[in-house]
Design an enzyme around this catalytic site. Sequence first.
Site, PDB file in Angstrom:
ATOM      1  N   ASP A  81      -8.250 -10.941  -7.914  1.00 45.99           N
ATOM      2  CA  ASP A  81      -8.432 -10.688  -6.712  1.00 45.99           C
ATOM      3  C   ASP A  81      -9.071  -9.529  -6.239  1.00 45.99           C
ATOM      4  O   ASP A  81      -8.806  -8.796  -5.240  1.00 45.99           O
ATOM      5  CB  ASP A  81      -6.948 -10.935  -5.738  1.00 45.99           C
ATOM      6  CG  ASP A  81      -6.005  -9.951  -6.296  1.00 45.99           C
ATOM      7  OD1 ASP A  81      -5.902  -9.876  -7.430  1.00 45.99           O
ATOM      8  OD2 ASP A  81      -5.450  -9.197  -5.577  1.00 45.99           O
ATOM      9  N   ARG A 117     -20.475 -11.832  -9.109  1.00 46.59           N
ATOM     10  CA  ARG A 117     -19.243 -12.043  -8.857  1.00 46.59           C
ATOM     11  C   ARG A 117     -18.970 -13.776  -9.005  1.00 46.59           C
ATOM     12  O   ARG A 117     -18.123 -13.914  -9.826  1.00 46.59           O
ATOM     13  CB  ARG A 117     -18.751 -11.528  -7.474  1.00 46.59           C
ATOM     14  CG  ARG A 117     -19.085  -9.996  -7.084  1.00 46.59           C
ATOM     15  CD  ARG A 117     -18.360  -9.570  -5.943  1.00 46.59           C
ATOM     16  NE  ARG A 117     -18.677 -10.323  -4.687  1.00 46.59           N
ATOM     17  CZ  ARG A 117     -19.576  -9.656  -4.027  1.00 46.59           C
ATOM     18  NH1 ARG A 117     -20.347  -8.368  -4.259  1.00 46.59           N
ATOM     19  NH2 ARG A 117     -20.168 -10.135  -2.945  1.00 46.59           N
ATOM     20  N   LYS A 140      -0.568 -12.539  -2.064  1.00 48.26           N
ATOM     21  CA  LYS A 140      -0.166 -11.243  -2.405  1.00 48.26           C
ATOM     22  C   LYS A 140      -0.624 -10.195  -1.387  1.00 48.26           C
ATOM     23  O   LYS A 140      -1.698 -10.325  -0.540  1.00 48.26           O
ATOM     24  CB  LYS A 140      -1.048 -11.012  -3.653  1.00 48.26           C
ATOM     25  CG  LYS A 140      -0.932  -9.888  -4.255  1.00 48.26           C
ATOM     26  CD  LYS A 140      -1.908  -9.290  -5.218  1.00 48.26           C
ATOM     27  CE  LYS A 140      -2.584  -8.190  -4.781  1.00 48.26           C
ATOM     28  NZ  LYS A 140      -3.398  -7.214  -5.761  1.00 48.26           N
ATOM     29  N   GLU A 189       4.634  -6.858  -3.675  1.00 47.80           N
ATOM     30  CA  GLU A 189       4.111  -6.056  -4.607  1.00 47.80           C
ATOM     31  C   GLU A 189       3.976  -4.599  -4.214  1.00 47.80           C
ATOM     32  O   GLU A 189       3.333  -3.991  -3.576  1.00 47.80           O
ATOM     33  CB  GLU A 189       2.845  -6.292  -5.171  1.00 47.80           C
ATOM     34  CG  GLU A 189       2.018  -5.518  -6.124  1.00 47.80           C
ATOM     35  CD  GLU A 189       0.857  -5.986  -6.549  1.00 47.80           C
ATOM     36  OE1 GLU A 189       0.276  -6.850  -6.074  1.00 47.80           O
ATOM     37  OE2 GLU A 189       0.052  -5.082  -7.504  1.00 47.80           O
ATOM     38  N   GLU A 219       3.706  -1.613  -5.579  1.00 43.81           N
ATOM     39  CA  GLU A 219       3.138  -1.262  -6.895  1.00 43.81           C
ATOM     40  C   GLU A 219       3.761   0.520  -6.870  1.00 43.81           C
ATOM     41  O   GLU A 219       3.374   1.313  -6.015  1.00 43.81           O
ATOM     42  CB  GLU A 219       1.645  -1.097  -7.312  1.00 43.81           C
ATOM     43  CG  GLU A 219       1.344  -0.291  -8.569  1.00 43.81           C
ATOM     44  CD  GLU A 219       0.115  -0.725  -8.870  1.00 43.81           C
ATOM     45  OE1 GLU A 219      -0.628  -1.474  -8.512  1.00 43.81           O
ATOM     46  OE2 GLU A 219      -0.587  -0.163  -9.921  1.00 43.81           O
ATOM     47  N   LYS A 253       6.193  -8.701  -7.634  1.00 50.26           N
ATOM     48  CA  LYS A 253       5.197  -8.198  -8.525  1.00 50.26           C
ATOM     49  C   LYS A 253       5.312  -6.606  -8.746  1.00 50.26           C
ATOM     50  O   LYS A 253       4.762  -5.905  -8.113  1.00 50.26           O
ATOM     51  CB  LYS A 253       3.762  -8.624  -8.113  1.00 50.26           C
ATOM     52  CG  LYS A 253       2.817  -8.181  -9.025  1.00 50.26           C
ATOM     53  CD  LYS A 253       1.515  -8.689  -8.878  1.00 50.26           C
ATOM     54  CE  LYS A 253       0.311  -8.320  -9.511  1.00 50.26           C
ATOM     55  NZ  LYS A 253      -1.000  -9.129  -9.730  1.00 50.26           N
ATOM     56  N   SER A 283       0.057  -5.180 -14.621  1.00 51.43           N
ATOM     57  CA  SER A 283      -0.094  -4.357 -15.907  1.00 51.43           C
ATOM     58  C   SER A 283      -0.354  -2.719 -15.372  1.00 51.43           C
ATOM     59  O   SER A 283       0.000  -1.849 -16.385  1.00 51.43           O
ATOM     60  CB  SER A 283      -1.291  -4.833 -16.760  1.00 51.43           C
ATOM     61  OG  SER A 283      -2.591  -4.867 -15.854  1.00 51.43           O
ATOM     62  N   GLY A 284      -1.012  -2.427 -14.102  1.00 49.93           N
ATOM     63  CA  GLY A 284      -0.824  -1.336 -14.043  1.00 49.93           C
ATOM     64  C   GLY A 284      -1.884   0.084 -14.547  1.00 49.93           C
ATOM     65  O   GLY A 284      -1.476   1.202 -14.444  1.00 49.93           O
ATOM     66  N   GLY A 285      -2.470  -0.480 -15.483  1.00 50.40           N
ATOM     67  CA  GLY A 285      -3.353   0.609 -16.305  1.00 50.40           C
ATOM     68  C   GLY A 285      -2.746   0.777 -17.902  1.00 50.40           C
ATOM     69  O   GLY A 285      -3.263   1.532 -18.589  1.00 50.40           O
ATOM     70  N   SER A 339       1.573 -11.140 -13.934  1.00 50.57           N
ATOM     71  CA  SER A 339       0.643 -11.518 -13.133  1.00 50.57           C
ATOM     72  C   SER A 339      -0.736 -10.238 -13.325  1.00 50.57           C
ATOM     73  O   SER A 339      -0.558  -9.451 -12.553  1.00 50.57           O
ATOM     74  CB  SER A 339       1.105 -11.402 -11.778  1.00 50.57           C
ATOM     75  OG  SER A 339       0.143 -11.293 -10.566  1.00 50.57           O
ATOM     76  N   TYR A 373      -7.271  -0.883  -5.735  1.00 54.55           N
ATOM     77  CA  TYR A 373      -7.638  -2.246  -6.116  1.00 54.55           C
ATOM     78  C   TYR A 373      -8.564  -2.995  -5.229  1.00 54.55           C
ATOM     79  O   TYR A 373      -8.473  -2.803  -4.087  1.00 54.55           O
ATOM     80  CB  TYR A 373      -6.264  -2.981  -6.223  1.00 54.55           C
ATOM     81  CG  TYR A 373      -6.363  -4.373  -7.243  1.00 54.55           C
ATOM     82  CD1 TYR A 373      -6.714  -4.184  -8.493  1.00 54.55           C
ATOM     83  CD2 TYR A 373      -6.579  -5.528  -6.362  1.00 54.55           C
ATOM     84  CE1 TYR A 373      -6.473  -5.160  -9.253  1.00 54.55           C
ATOM     85  CE2 TYR A 373      -6.599  -6.539  -7.166  1.00 54.55           C
ATOM     86  CZ  TYR A 373      -6.916  -6.447  -8.727  1.00 54.55           C
ATOM     87  OH  TYR A 373      -6.931  -7.655  -9.355  1.00 54.55           O
TER      88      TYR A 373
END
Length: 389
Positions: A64, A86, A176, A216, A218, A258, A300-302, A327, A389
């Site tokens: 996304d 894309r 999301k 989420e 984060e 998430k 996963s965040g990096g 996710s 993001y």
Amino acid sequence: MSSVKLSAPSSLWIGGGRPLTRRAAFPPEIRRVAAVIRAGSYTDELVRTAKTIASPGRGILAIDESNATCGKRLASIGLDNTESNRQAYRQLLLTTPGLGEYISGAILFEETLYQSTTYGKKFVECLNEQKIMPGIKVDKGLVPLPGSNNETWCQGLDGLASRCAEYYKQGARFAKWRTVVSIPCGPSALAVKEAAWGLARYAAIAQDNGLVPIVEPEILLDGDHAIERTLEVAENVWSEVFYYLAENNVLFEGILLKPSMVTPGAEHKEKASPEIIAKYTLTMLKRRVPPAVPGIMFLSGGQSEVEATLNLNAMNQSPNPWHVSFSYARALQNTVLKTWQGRPENAEAARKALLIRAKANSTAQLGQYSGEGETDDAKKGMFQKGYTY
Ligand code: 13P
């Protein structure tokens, strides 16, 4: 019997300060009625959708990325950020044969939800054929939060109900909303409250329109703090989130979370092992997340692809009250992009790479991933300071 007035008192909180009067505003019987009405006609479907996404050995493919972020991904392999590039990239991912064995949901950007393949088949149809539920990113991104320590808040509540209703008609079944909390910036009490309140309002609106909300907040990896500090912040954030989810009468059986994993800051002097990350993360979740919630789908965040898979595997070494799964965006797509390079002759190899990652995470969801045979590319971290993001 005294009559009960339904109108809200003038001091009812609508998003700025402390909701001191909210609980006192409505007597318990009215709050219960409100909960029943709110869950509405979609209750059974929301519960079914959430359970289907949180099914054994499966997780979510997050693709996304906003057009701007997708542009950065494409630029990394020398492609221009055009609609057709894309489309080509998303087509490669979403039409991978066999993907549905490991992937139960795919989060799409609005453009992709309405898009078709180059041969005219709706992406939503491609997903449905593989029994992958289509999801949609509904937040409108982060902007500066005045009065905070250089923190942000997440936009997107205006017009959200009608957008959700429209997305449902297009075939989306979950949504999301990603907001972020920064440890080096504090986080300030204001930023945490704003994040939690926004997530709760969004979740209520999504459920009202038949979409299972992914919640989420984060917690960014940025910072040189120890894992104990992340645990402290994560506990604070999730307690606020659940407080406001309950205040907004959100149906817990019809949401998915998430979270970020509880790790040391990316610039901390020591790295933590998967076992330590699993221990801290599960401690936080068990203290804060009710068992009514069906699924915890980590971002996963990096982290590198392999780290994200190893950490998920460590969390599934003993039974949890919820389905604990993935996710991932970066940790599912990195090797795929590098393999593809935008060349049709690499498409098959790129799809193979996607299936390898999806299968590895599926195995980790079942607690059976060994970590053997991974490439050096898959072990490379992807942390970027101030990632958007
Ligand atoms: P990653 O952190 O796994 O890249 O994804 C973040 C996200 O919110 C994708 O939907």
